[in-house]
Design a protein around this motif. Structure first.
Motif, PDB file in Angstrom:
ATOM      1  N   CYS A 182     -16.402 -14.605  31.697  1.00  0.00           N
ATOM      2  CA  CYS A 182     -15.287 -14.997  32.550  1.00  0.00           C
ATOM      3  C   CYS A 182     -15.833 -14.951  33.976  1.00  0.00           C
ATOM      4  O   CYS A 182     -16.263 -13.897  34.445  1.00  0.00           O
ATOM      5  N   SER A 183     -15.851 -16.079  34.650  1.00  0.00           N
ATOM      6  CA  SER A 183     -16.451 -16.118  35.985  1.00  0.00           C
ATOM      7  C   SER A 183     -15.774 -17.192  36.813  1.00  0.00           C
ATOM      8  O   SER A 183     -15.508 -18.291  36.318  1.00  0.00           O
ATOM      9  N   GLY A 184     -15.486 -16.862  38.062  1.00  0.00           N
ATOM     10  CA  GLY A 184     -14.764 -17.797  38.908  1.00  0.00           C
ATOM     11  C   GLY A 184     -15.203 -17.779  40.342  1.00  0.00           C
ATOM     12  O   GLY A 184     -16.372 -17.532  40.647  1.00  0.00           O
ATOM     13  N   LEU A 185     -14.263 -18.023  41.238  1.00  0.00           N
ATOM     14  CA  LEU A 185     -14.587 -18.253  42.642  1.00  0.00           C
ATOM     15  C   LEU A 185     -13.517 -17.683  43.552  1.00  0.00           C
ATOM     16  O   LEU A 185     -12.423 -17.318  43.100  1.00  0.00           O
ATOM     17  N   ILE A 186     -13.854 -17.616  44.833  1.00  0.00           N
ATOM     18  CA  ILE A 186     -12.902 -17.278  45.886  1.00  0.00           C
ATOM     19  C   ILE A 186     -12.924 -18.428  46.880  1.00  0.00           C
ATOM     20  O   ILE A 186     -13.984 -18.757  47.432  1.00  0.00           O
ATOM     21  N   ALA A 187     -11.794 -19.047  47.114  1.00  0.00           N
ATOM     22  CA  ALA A 187     -11.700 -20.151  48.081  1.00  0.00           C
ATOM     23  C   ALA A 187     -11.140 -19.634  49.398  1.00  0.00           C
ATOM     24  O   ALA A 187     -10.355 -18.692  49.422  1.00  0.00           O
ATOM     25  N   GLY A 188     -11.568 -20.264  50.481  1.00  0.00           N
ATOM     26  CA  GLY A 188     -11.054 -19.901  51.794  1.00  0.00           C
ATOM     27  C   GLY A 188     -11.976 -19.015  52.596  1.00  0.00           C
ATOM     28  O   GLY A 188     -11.548 -18.386  53.572  1.00  0.00           O
ATOM     29  N   MET A 189     -13.263 -18.970  52.227  1.00  0.00           N
ATOM     30  CA  MET A 189     -14.224 -18.120  52.933  1.00  0.00           C
ATOM     31  C   MET A 189     -15.103 -18.908  53.891  1.00  0.00           C
ATOM     32  O   MET A 189     -16.214 -18.496  54.208  1.00  0.00           O
ATOM     33  N   GLY A 190     -14.637 -20.057  54.333  1.00  0.00           N
ATOM     34  CA  GLY A 190     -15.421 -20.867  55.261  1.00  0.00           C
ATOM     35  C   GLY A 190     -16.360 -21.839  54.582  1.00  0.00           C
ATOM     36  O   GLY A 190     -17.176 -22.485  55.248  1.00  0.00           O
ATOM     37  N   GLU A 191     -16.233 -21.988  53.268  1.00  0.00           N
ATOM     38  CA  GLU A 191     -17.105 -22.902  52.528  1.00  0.00           C
ATOM     39  C   GLU A 191     -16.648 -24.347  52.732  1.00  0.00           C
ATOM     40  O   GLU A 191     -15.497 -24.611  53.073  1.00  0.00           O
ATOM     41  N   SER A 192     -17.551 -25.277  52.511  1.00  0.00           N
ATOM     42  CA  SER A 192     -17.215 -26.700  52.594  1.00  0.00           C
ATOM     43  C   SER A 192     -16.635 -27.166  51.267  1.00  0.00           C
ATOM     44  O   SER A 192     -16.723 -26.469  50.243  1.00  0.00           O
ATOM     45  N   ASP A 193     -16.049 -28.363  51.270  1.00  0.00           N
ATOM     46  CA  ASP A 193     -15.566 -28.947  50.013  1.00  0.00           C
ATOM     47  C   ASP A 193     -16.708 -29.058  49.012  1.00  0.00           C
ATOM     48  O   ASP A 193     -16.528 -28.779  47.814  1.00  0.00           O
ATOM     49  N   GLU A 194     -17.862 -29.487  49.478  1.00  0.00           N
ATOM     50  CA  GLU A 194     -18.994 -29.659  48.573  1.00  0.00           C
ATOM     51  C   GLU A 194     -19.400 -28.329  47.952  1.00  0.00           C
ATOM     52  O   GLU A 194     -19.736 -28.258  46.756  1.00  0.00           O
ATOM     53  N   GLU A 195     -19.355 -27.255  48.742  1.00  0.00           N
ATOM     54  CA  GLU A 195     -19.709 -25.941  48.189  1.00  0.00           C
ATOM     55  C   GLU A 195     -18.675 -25.462  47.168  1.00  0.00           C
ATOM     56  O   GLU A 195     -19.035 -24.849  46.157  1.00  0.00           O
ATOM     57  N   LEU A 196     -17.414 -25.760  47.404  1.00  0.00           N
ATOM     58  CA  LEU A 196     -16.390 -25.432  46.409  1.00  0.00           C
ATOM     59  C   LEU A 196     -16.650 -26.167  45.094  1.00  0.00           C
ATOM     60  O   LEU A 196     -16.602 -25.578  44.010  1.00  0.00           O
ATOM     61  N   VAL A 197     -16.931 -27.447  45.203  1.00  0.00           N
ATOM     62  CA  VAL A 197     -17.194 -28.241  43.998  1.00  0.00           C
ATOM     63  C   VAL A 197     -18.468 -27.767  43.311  1.00  0.00           C
ATOM     64  O   VAL A 197     -18.525 -27.670  42.080  1.00  0.00           O
ATOM     65  N   ASP A 198     -19.488 -27.421  44.096  1.00  0.00           N
ATOM     66  CA  ASP A 198     -20.756 -26.982  43.503  1.00  0.00           C
ATOM     67  C   ASP A 198     -20.587 -25.730  42.645  1.00  0.00           C
ATOM     68  O   ASP A 198     -21.143 -25.640  41.548  1.00  0.00           O
ATOM     69  N   VAL A 199     -19.828 -24.753  43.134  1.00  0.00           N
ATOM     70  CA  VAL A 199     -19.681 -23.533  42.335  1.00  0.00           C
ATOM     71  C   VAL A 199     -18.850 -23.807  41.080  1.00  0.00           C
ATOM     72  O   VAL A 199     -19.139 -23.268  40.000  1.00  0.00           O
ATOM     73  N   VAL A 200     -17.846 -24.677  41.181  1.00  0.00           N
ATOM     74  CA  VAL A 200     -17.023 -24.986  40.015  1.00  0.00           C
ATOM     75  C   VAL A 200     -17.844 -25.738  38.965  1.00  0.00           C
ATOM     76  O   VAL A 200     -17.732 -25.475  37.760  1.00  0.00           O
ATOM     77  N   LEU A 201     -18.684 -26.659  39.403  1.00  0.00           N
ATOM     78  CA  LEU A 201     -19.564 -27.370  38.465  1.00  0.00           C
ATOM     79  C   LEU A 201     -20.616 -26.441  37.870  1.00  0.00           C
ATOM     80  O   LEU A 201     -20.968 -26.558  36.687  1.00  0.00           O
ATOM     81  N   ALA A 202     -21.119 -25.496  38.667  1.00  0.00           N
ATOM     82  CA  ALA A 202     -22.100 -24.530  38.154  1.00  0.00           C
ATOM     83  C   ALA A 202     -21.489 -23.683  37.047  1.00  0.00           C
ATOM     84  O   ALA A 202     -22.125 -23.407  36.020  1.00  0.00           O
ATOM     85  N   LEU A 203     -20.241 -23.281  37.236  1.00  0.00           N
ATOM     86  CA  LEU A 203     -19.555 -22.489  36.207  1.00  0.00           C
ATOM     87  C   LEU A 203     -19.383 -23.291  34.919  1.00  0.00           C
ATOM     88  O   LEU A 203     -19.526 -22.767  33.812  1.00  0.00           O
ATOM     89  N   ARG A 204     -19.098 -24.584  35.063  1.00  0.00           N
ATOM     90  CA  ARG A 204     -18.974 -25.446  33.874  1.00  0.00           C
ATOM     91  C   ARG A 204     -20.310 -25.542  33.148  1.00  0.00           C
ATOM     92  O   ARG A 204     -20.368 -25.466  31.911  1.00  0.00           O
ATOM     93  N   ALA A 205     -21.400 -25.695  33.902  1.00  0.00           N
ATOM     94  CA  ALA A 205     -22.724 -25.804  33.296  1.00  0.00           C
ATOM     95  C   ALA A 205     -23.109 -24.512  32.567  1.00  0.00           C
ATOM     96  O   ALA A 205     -23.852 -24.544  31.577  1.00  0.00           O
ATOM     97  N   MET A 206     -22.589 -23.366  33.037  1.00  0.00           N
ATOM     98  CA  MET A 206     -22.897 -22.083  32.408  1.00  0.00           C
ATOM     99  C   MET A 206     -22.044 -21.834  31.173  1.00  0.00           C
ATOM    100  O   MET A 206     -22.294 -20.881  30.425  1.00  0.00           O
ATOM    101  N   GLY A 207     -21.026 -22.654  30.956  1.00  0.00           N
ATOM    102  CA  GLY A 207     -20.211 -22.532  29.755  1.00  0.00           C
ATOM    103  C   GLY A 207     -19.254 -21.360  29.757  1.00  0.00           C
ATOM    104  O   GLY A 207     -18.981 -20.775  28.702  1.00  0.00           O
TER     105      GLY A 207
END
Length: 361
Positions: free
Chosen positions: A201-226
């Motif tokens: 079980c692994s996720g993210l925290i939004a609103g820490m000054g990240e860009s849209d691309e960085e938000l998408v990158d972590v979400v896609l990385a989590l998908r790749a990790m299954g």
């Protein structure tokens, strides 16, 4: 933006592309409701109207040696939170029983810190074994920080089926929020629990000054990790932490982030975690159209919406609660949000509210 095309992909269990995910985040506020509706069609296809409830219990709070800038329990934080070592086992099990009685199928028992010692791992394994014995229909998820495969195997043998450890943000942004450990350390923990036969079980925290691309990158990385479950946290800029000045989220932005996560993870559990009450406010019922899992009542060092209000919101919105003995049931021991999902709840002036106590509000 072709929402119909995104829905068609989602209904087949396929993720939207990076470009499509970026489109969702960049959309005008006027597009938020159509985006939520599109994500909702995918959510209902895989999960119907079921909602999994999660109940948090903090085994050990504060005094963490890590310097995660978003966390009220981190080294250097002056946040006014409870600080204590391991609570009595009977308190733990009483809270487990209370959470289940109120409809929770997930009970999160949290231990702050970098990661457990062998002794700590054995302590939590005994708690897991007792929960498994007394509540055999309830799944057990543990999260104690950084973990290796051997310690994960101890937890699995005791009855843990899931382990939570959030990536939190993209690799490119990680050094901006923490320097005492890195992105690769977190990813290694996710890999270790998977290798030990535990669902990550692994996720993210939004609103820490990240860009849209960085938000998408972590979400896609989590998908790749299954990962099987994706907690989505919205930063609570609590006074006393390094990110106290970050107040960039709106209800519409949060709903688009949740919808993007759903369309990247069409068939995974998407859990709306910390910040739901503070940032989404009166639009909270729309969360259920996208996420199939929420926390009931309080978080780790924060007050959530009273549990009775969560239950009323679910039934008033036409959804139903998944029971521990029914479609699903999970007891979550810990949550990496000992550092992430558990930042204190604030009032309108940004002042921390006092916790009512562990569990149901």
């Amino acid at each position: 933006m072709d929402l119909e095309a995104m829905v068609r992909e989602g209904l087949q269990g396929r993720s939207v592309s990076k470009g499509q995910a970026l489109e969702l985040l960049a959309a005008d506020d006027a597009m938020t409701l159509p985006i939520v509706a599109a994500a909702g069609r995918v959510r209902r296809h895989f999960f119907g109207t079921g909602v999994r409830l999660n109940h948090l219990i903090s085994l050990k709070s504060g005094m963490c040696p890590e310097n995660c800038s978003y966390c009220s329990q981190a080294l250097g934080s002056s946040a006014a939170i409870p600080r204590y070592t391991w609570i009595d086992d009977e308190q733990v099990h009483e809270s487990v029983r209370t959470g289940i009685a109120h409809g929770a199928s997930t009970i999160c028992l949290v231990a702050s810190g970098r990661g457990p010692s062998a002794r700590d791992t054995d302590r939590v394994a005994r708690i897991i074994a007792r929960i498994h014995r007394e509540h055999p229909d309830v799944h057990i998820c543990a999260c104690l920080g950084l973990l290796d495969e051997d310690k994960a195997a101890v937890l699995r043998e005791a009855g843990a089926e899931r382990y939570n450890h959030n990536l939190n943000t993209a690799r490119s942004h990680y050094d901006e929020i923490c320097t005492s450990h890195g992105y690769d350390d977190r990813a290694a923990t996710v890999d270790a629990v998977q290798a030990a036969g535990i669902s990550p079980c692994s996720g993210l925290i939004a609103g820490m000054g990240e860009s849209d691309e960085e938000l998408v990158d972590v979400v896609l990385a989590l998908r790749a990790m299954g990962v099987g479950s994706v907690p989505v946290n919205f930063l609570l800029p609590f006074q006393g932490t390094s990110l106290a000045g970050h107040r960039e989220l709106t209800p519409q932005r949060c709903l688009r982030i949740l919808s993007m996560v759903r369309l990247v993870h069409p068939d995974a559990e998407v859990r709306s975690a910390a910040g739901r009450e503070y940032h989404i406010r009166t639009l909270q019922p729309l969360v259920l159209e996208v996420a199939n899992s929420i926390f009931l009542g309080d978080y780790l060092t924060s007050e959530g919406q009273p549990g009775r209000d969560d239950l009323a919101m679910i039934t008033d919105s036409g959804f139903h609660i998944e029971s521990a003995g029914g479609e699903a049931g999970t007891v979550c021991i810990g949550d990496d949000s000992a550092r992430g999902e558990g930042t204190p709840y604030l009032d309108a002036a940004g002042v921390p509210l006092r916790r009512r106590g562990p569990g149901i509000g």
